[in-house]
Design an enzyme around this catalytic site. Structure first.
Site, PDB file in Angstrom:
ATOM      1  N   ALA A  58       0.756  -1.494   0.200  1.00 23.27           N
ATOM      2  CA  ALA A  58       0.053  -0.465   0.063  1.00 23.27           C
ATOM      3  C   ALA A  58       0.958   1.761   0.332  1.00 23.27           C
ATOM      4  CB  ALA A  58      -0.938  -0.003   0.799  1.00 23.27           C
ATOM      5  N   GLY A  60       0.613   3.184   1.807  1.00 27.91           N
ATOM      6  CA  GLY A  60       0.296   4.022   2.897  1.00 27.91           C
ATOM      7  C   GLY A  60       1.167   3.468   4.079  1.00 27.91           C
ATOM      8  N   TYR A  61       1.936   2.251   3.132  1.00 28.10           N
ATOM      9  CA  TYR A  61       3.008   1.374   4.261  1.00 28.10           C
ATOM     10  C   TYR A  61       4.290   2.165   4.194  1.00 28.10           C
ATOM     11  CZ  TYR A  61      -0.658  -2.417   3.604  1.00 28.10           C
ATOM     12  OH  TYR A  61      -1.692  -3.212   4.452  1.00 28.10           O
ATOM     13  N   GLN A  62       4.139   2.814   5.537  1.00 20.98           N
ATOM     14  CA  GLN A  62       6.133   3.876   5.136  1.00 20.98           C
ATOM     15  C   GLN A  62       6.317   4.498   4.331  1.00 20.98           C
ATOM     16  OE1 GLN A  62       5.325   0.677   7.853  1.00 20.98           O
ATOM     17  NE2 GLN A  62       6.334  -0.038   5.972  1.00 20.98           N
TER      18      GLN A  62
END
Length: 342
Positions: A58, A60-62
């Protein structure tokens, strides 16, 4: 490894999906337990060796570094047509809403950034990460359909929604001739089975693939009660989801341990073998080689009907937590979401 069609799509996915939330630069994310690129690459390569062809990440991951690690590893270790890559986009920000960025514009900008991070021309599955109560679902579906028609997305999925939302969204998509959601990624595992109330029934009836996250309850279903790990100690969001029901959940976890000992396998294998009787492909996070190796072995473990009943029998209803609890609070203000056209 075994493979299965992802719902009504033509995607042939491994029964284990590698979850990539644990990959990425911790300095750019919310989680201190994520692993660096070198170790992420080792796990991705081992997964490929074991037959895993389905990868979930995603934007939004890190801050996108998970996508970057995954894209570079897949480019180095395999060919694009041999893997199924899923990524997810977040709702519009307050700034976007205030400046008049439409849902369609938001999706295109998010996708273009994800493709840049991944180093790819398209993604196989583009997932609506969580319901945006300030954006009409028509705009979301229209935006996703435009990306499918542009060849940047093959199929679309959804995550963190209620069954009625998925049903109404797909009905609207069918009415308008838009791409429909072929999969749903929800919170579902042996100690959190609330998806069985409505979502599982909808998916079975409409051939929508279930690819649940938190399939091992953030490690709880792979460890004996009281056994600790870095993630168990540092993942505040997971504690929010599970700490309130720890006592009743531990009864089930003890039964997982008992069956694991009986079969001479790991608790991971038992927990995932149960879930594999319910869903297409659980998303399994991995931050160690042993995590993906245990997950891959689960595909070959068959539990008897009596064993499945034994694992399920102590379950008691759980309250909604995390994103879905927020969805419940937001639902009262969502009348505008079902506007068909402006």
């Amino acid at each position: 490894m075994q493979y299965k069609k992802l719902g009504t799509s033509e995607l042939n996915v491994s029964r284990i999906c590698m979850g990539c939330m644990g990959f990425g630069d911790a300095a750019h994310g919310q989680h201190s337990w994520t692993i660096d690129e070198e170790h992420s690459r080792e796990i991705i390569r081992r997964g490929l060796d074991l037959g895993v062809n389905f990868f979930d990440t995603a934007i939004g991951y890190q801050n996108g570094t998970s996508e970057q690690y995954l894209g570079r590893a897949l480019r180095d270790f395999t060919s694009r047509d041999k893997v199924v890559v899923a990524t997810k986009f977040l709702p519009r920000t307050n700034e976007e809403v205030e400046s008049g960025v439409t849902g369609q514009q938001h999706i295109e900008e998010m996708l273009n950034k994800s493709l840049e991070n991944l180093g790819m021309d398209y993604v196989d599955l583009y997932i609506y990460h969580m319901w945006d109560y300030r954006t009409p679902i028509y705009d979301i579906l229209d935006g996703l359909n435009r990306m499918v028609k542009a060849g940047k997305v093959r199929y679309i999925g959804i995550s963190n929604c209620f069954a009625y939302q998925l049903a109404k969204a797909n009905a609207l998509a069918e009415k308008e001739g838009f791409a429909k959601f072929v999969s749903v990624q929800s919170h579902y595992n042996l100690i959190f089975r609330e998806e069985e109330r409505e979502m599982a029934k909808l998916c079975a009836e409409d051939n929508i693939a279930m690819t649940p996250y938190s399939s091992l309850a953030s490690g709880r279903l792979s460890k004996h009660p009281g056994e600790r790990s870095k993630r168990l100690e540092e993942d505040d969001y997971a504690r929010l989801k599970y700490d309130a029901t720890a006592e009743q959940d531990n009864v089930i976890i003890q039964r997982v341990a008992e069956l694991a000992e009986r079969h001479g396998v790991s608790m991971t294998e038992v927990s995932l073998a149960w879930l594999l009787t319910k869903v297409t492909a659980p998303v399994v996070g991995a931050t160690k080689l042993s995590h993906i190796e245990g997950a891959a072995k689960a595909v070959d473990l068959e539990l008897s009907g009596d064993e499945i009943h034994y694992l399920e029998e102590p379950y008691v209803p759980h309250r909604l937590v995390g994103v879905m609890a927020q969805n419940t609070a937001s639902a009262s203000g969502e009348a505008h979401v079902w506007t068909i056209k402006k």
